[in-house]
Scaffold this motif. Structure first.
Motif, mmCIF file in Angstrom:
data_model
loop_
_atom_site.group_PDB
_atom_site.id
_atom_site.type_symbol
_atom_site.label_atom_id
_atom_site.label_comp_id
_atom_site.label_asym_id
_atom_site.label_seq_id
_atom_site.Cartn_x
_atom_site.Cartn_y
_atom_site.Cartn_z
ATOM 1 N N MET A 1 0.851 -1.208 0.000
ATOM 2 C CA MET A 1 0.000 0.000 0.000
ATOM 3 C C MET A 1 0.881 1.251 0.000
ATOM 4 N N LYS A 2 0.544 2.199 -0.846
ATOM 5 C CA LYS A 2 1.347 3.424 -0.912
ATOM 6 C C LYS A 2 1.011 4.336 0.279
ATOM 7 N N ASN A 3 2.057 4.988 0.788
ATOM 8 C CA ASN A 3 1.879 5.943 1.880
ATOM 9 C C ASN A 3 1.119 5.399 3.086
ATOM 10 N N LYS A 4 1.473 4.192 3.451
ATOM 11 C CA LYS A 4 0.872 3.636 4.662
ATOM 12 C C LYS A 4 1.366 4.407 5.881
ATOM 13 N N TYR A 5 2.571 4.946 5.748
ATOM 14 C CA TYR A 5 3.179 5.679 6.857
ATOM 15 C C TYR A 5 3.291 7.157 6.528
ATOM 16 N N ASP A 6 3.353 7.970 7.573
ATOM 17 C CA ASP A 6 3.602 9.395 7.360
ATOM 18 C C ASP A 6 5.090 9.627 7.107
ATOM 19 N N TYR A 7 5.924 8.906 7.854
ATOM 20 C CA TYR A 7 7.369 9.141 7.737
ATOM 21 C C TYR A 7 8.131 7.824 7.630
ATOM 22 N N LEU A 8 9.087 7.822 6.727
ATOM 23 C CA LEU A 8 10.058 6.725 6.687
ATOM 24 C C LEU A 8 11.328 7.272 7.325
ATOM 25 N N LEU A 9 11.776 6.640 8.397
ATOM 26 C CA LEU A 9 12.951 7.135 9.122
ATOM 27 C C LEU A 9 14.106 6.177 8.875
ATOM 28 N N VAL A 10 15.099 6.647 8.168
ATOM 29 C CA VAL A 10 16.244 5.777 7.852
ATOM 30 C C VAL A 10 17.318 5.993 8.905
ATOM 31 N N GLY A 11 17.552 4.960 9.702
ATOM 32 C CA GLY A 11 18.508 5.044 10.817
ATOM 33 C C GLY A 11 17.756 5.156 12.129
ATOM 34 N N ALA A 12 18.149 4.322 13.095
ATOM 35 C CA ALA A 12 17.446 4.305 14.395
ATOM 36 C C ALA A 12 18.299 4.928 15.488
ATOM 37 N N GLY A 13 19.019 6.002 15.133
ATOM 38 C CA GLY A 13 19.833 6.725 16.112
ATOM 39 C C GLY A 13 19.035 7.836 16.778
ATOM 40 N N LEU A 14 19.764 8.746 17.423
ATOM 41 C CA LEU A 14 19.110 9.754 18.260
ATOM 42 C C LEU A 14 18.200 10.692 17.463
ATOM 43 N N PHE A 15 18.650 11.144 16.303
ATOM 44 C CA PHE A 15 17.833 12.097 15.543
ATOM 45 C C PHE A 15 16.455 11.506 15.250
ATOM 46 N N ASN A 16 16.455 10.326 14.679
ATOM 47 C CA ASN A 16 15.166 9.744 14.298
ATOM 48 C C ASN A 16 14.356 9.288 15.503
ATOM 49 N N ALA A 17 15.027 8.974 16.601
ATOM 50 C CA ALA A 17 14.281 8.611 17.818
ATOM 51 C C ALA A 17 13.444 9.803 18.281
ATOM 52 N N ILE A 18 14.074 10.960 18.319
ATOM 53 C CA ILE A 18 13.358 12.160 18.775
ATOM 54 C C ILE A 18 12.270 12.529 17.763
ATOM 55 N N ILE B 1 13.730 18.234 16.714
ATOM 56 C CA ILE B 1 12.467 18.892 17.081
ATOM 57 C C ILE B 1 12.164 20.007 16.078
ATOM 58 N N ILE B 2 13.200 20.751 15.706
ATOM 59 C CA ILE B 2 13.006 21.839 14.736
ATOM 60 C C ILE B 2 12.511 21.273 13.398
ATOM 61 N N LEU B 3 13.172 20.219 12.922
ATOM 62 C CA LEU B 3 12.766 19.671 11.620
ATOM 63 C C LEU B 3 11.334 19.148 11.682
ATOM 64 N N TYR B 4 11.026 18.436 12.761
ATOM 65 C CA TYR B 4 9.660 17.910 12.859
ATOM 66 C C TYR B 4 8.642 19.048 12.821
ATOM 67 N N ASN B 5 8.877 20.081 13.599
ATOM 68 C CA ASN B 5 7.926 21.199 13.640
ATOM 69 C C ASN B 5 7.863 21.940 12.309
ATOM 70 N N HIS B 6 8.972 21.926 11.598
ATOM 71 C CA HIS B 6 9.010 22.598 10.297
ATOM 72 C C HIS B 6 8.185 21.850 9.257
ATOM 73 N N ILE B 7 8.257 20.525 9.287
ATOM 74 C CA ILE B 7 7.583 19.797 8.192
ATOM 75 C C ILE B 7 6.216 19.227 8.586
ATOM 76 N N LYS B 8 5.875 19.276 9.855
ATOM 77 C CA LYS B 8 4.613 18.614 10.234
ATOM 78 C C LYS B 8 3.382 19.268 9.608
ATOM 79 N N HIS B 9 3.500 20.564 9.274
ATOM 80 C CA HIS B 9 2.340 21.238 8.702
ATOM 81 C C HIS B 9 2.239 21.057 7.197
ATOM 82 N N LEU B 10 3.332 20.561 6.598
ATOM 83 C CA LEU B 10 3.266 20.344 5.155
ATOM 84 C C LEU B 10 2.233 19.243 4.902
ATOM 85 N N SER B 11 1.489 19.371 3.847
ATOM 86 C CA SER B 11 0.395 18.414 3.660
ATOM 87 C C SER B 11 0.967 17.021 3.435
ATOM 88 N N LEU B 12 0.418 16.087 4.127
ATOM 89 C CA LEU B 12 0.893 14.701 4.024
ATOM 90 C C LEU B 12 -0.057 13.865 3.185
#
Ligand code: UDP
Length: 368
Positions: free
Chosen positions: A1-18, A357-368
């Motif tokens: 299914m296309k776009n089953k997820y809102d975000y694909l996070l590549v890498g399970a380190g600190l940045f993507n955890a937050i 946190i900055i990146l998340y807040n920056h892109i969360k309003h972009l239409s998904l």
């Protein structure tokens, strides 16, 4: 299914955890793809002999950013650990970072005035230090440079100090007080119980694929509208502008049937000949009283394509090459590059948290 997820996070380190934590608090769905067999990036701890061993090198959380500290405290409880590494130079022991204790051990100076006059007599006079050697010599003089900096630095980076950027040495405090705290930050500590529970919390609502190299499974991008990529940026673009340079590390871990091996979490071996830069005894991060101990020797290593890139090597030439990748990255629709490897920057943990946190807040309003 296309776009089953809102975000694909590549890498399970600190940045993507937050990032995942923020997204899941908003009810967004994340798919995490991790090359290694575990989450947690380089903060991953392995429990050996009841000790949370920092298997990818020592990680002490420190920050002066009040909101980042509060954020972390919502994820874990910190102990009162303060990082006070010791330097061993050919069997002589010195306190770090460079402070009144170090000056006394080197020269027997007892007051700031005595120490300052000793240092001034050795300082290189230069208005704009152009490399690490000039920066170190102009700041601390020849004795400290030769006993505590040159050997360690050249082992760590595999380069002559004259070919390294000056900012690297400015990470270390230099002070005229009897204060062995390695950091100047207001807040510092180790999460009680190690770092793993933080990652389990952050990724609790995400789907996580471990042992999966995203670059061999690029089709996964179809599963989400937006991708956050925290791997090496040059590898993502198939090295089209040439390879960026990284420094790697190799760790040798040993369990010893003694309670206390070196009496401190970290001992730096600052001579050139000892092949490792430091020995970490992880139990001291949490004031452990276990009957046995685990020590980890850290060997700097050249980075090769199949190895683990740990540190970006931010020379002028490498930074220029990175700028080319960055331009290309900015044109990539719905893919964001982040973290130490994605942004090719020698970030500390608190900066990573802030950036996520900055990146998340920056892109969360972009239409998904
Ligand atoms: N450094 C040094 N002697 C030491 C410790 C550090 O000369 O005993 C220099 C070295 O160039 C190193 C830099 O300071 O790369 C930054 O050290 P830091 O402890 O911040 O490195 P990290 O913990 O990120 O590996």
């Amino acid at each position: 299914m296309k776009n089953k997820y809102d975000y694909l996070l590549v890498g399970a380190g600190l940045f993507n955890a937050i990032f995942a934590r923020e997204a899941s608090l908003d009810g967004k769905r994340c798919l995490v793809v991790e090359k290694r067999s575990h989450i947690g990036g380089n903060l991953y701890c392995e429990n050996i002999e009841g000790i949370n061993v920092h298997v990818y090198g020592p990680h002490i959380f420190h920050t002066s950013n009040e909101s980042v500290w509060e954020y972390m405290r919502s994820l874990c409880n910190f102990n009162h650990f303060v990082y006070t590494p010791i330097a061993n130079y050919k069997g002589e022991i010195y306190n770090l970072p460079f402070n009144m204790n170090t000056f006394y051990q080197l020269w027997g100076t007892k007051t700031p005035k005595e120490a300052l006059s000793k240092i001034e007599s050795q300082q290189l006079q230069v208005s704009y230090p152009e490399n690490l050697e000039e920066q170190a010599l102009s700041l601390v003089g020849t004795d400290i440079y030769h006993k505590l900096i040159k050997g360690y630095t050249e082992k760590q980076w595999g380069k002559d100090s004259k070919d390294l950027p000056a900012f690297i040495i400015r990470r270390l405090p230099f002070r005229f007080t009897y204060n062995n705290n390695y950091y100047n930050d207001i807040y510092q500590g180790i999460p009680i119980g190690g770092y793993n529970p933080i990652f389990e919390k952050c990724f609790a609502k995400a789907d996580v694929l471990i042992n999966t190299d995203f670059l061999s499974h690029r089709e996964l991008t179809n599963k989400a509208k937006v991708t956050i990529y925290t791997g090496a940026i040059d590898r993502y673009f198939d090295y089209c502008f040439g390879q960026l340079e990284y420094r790697s590390l190799r760790f040798e871990m040993e369990t010893l049937e003694i309670e206390n091996y070196q009496g401190n979490a970290a001992v730096n071996y600052t001579d050139r000949e000892t092949p490792y830069t430091r020995i970490i005894e992880s139990k001291h991060f949490e004031f452990g009283k276990q009957p046995n101990t685990v020590i980890t020797k850290e060997f700097p290593a050249p980075w090769k394509d199949d190895g683990e890139p740990f540190y970006p090597v931010n020379t002028t030439e490498n930074n220029k090459r990175y700028e080319q990748y960055k331009k290309k990255a900015e044109q990539s629709k719905d893919v964001y590059f982040a973290g130490r490897l994605g942004a090719y920057k020698y970030y500390n943990m608190d900066e990573i948290i802030q950036e996520a946190i900055i990146l998340y807040n920056h892109i969360k309003h972009l239409s998904l």
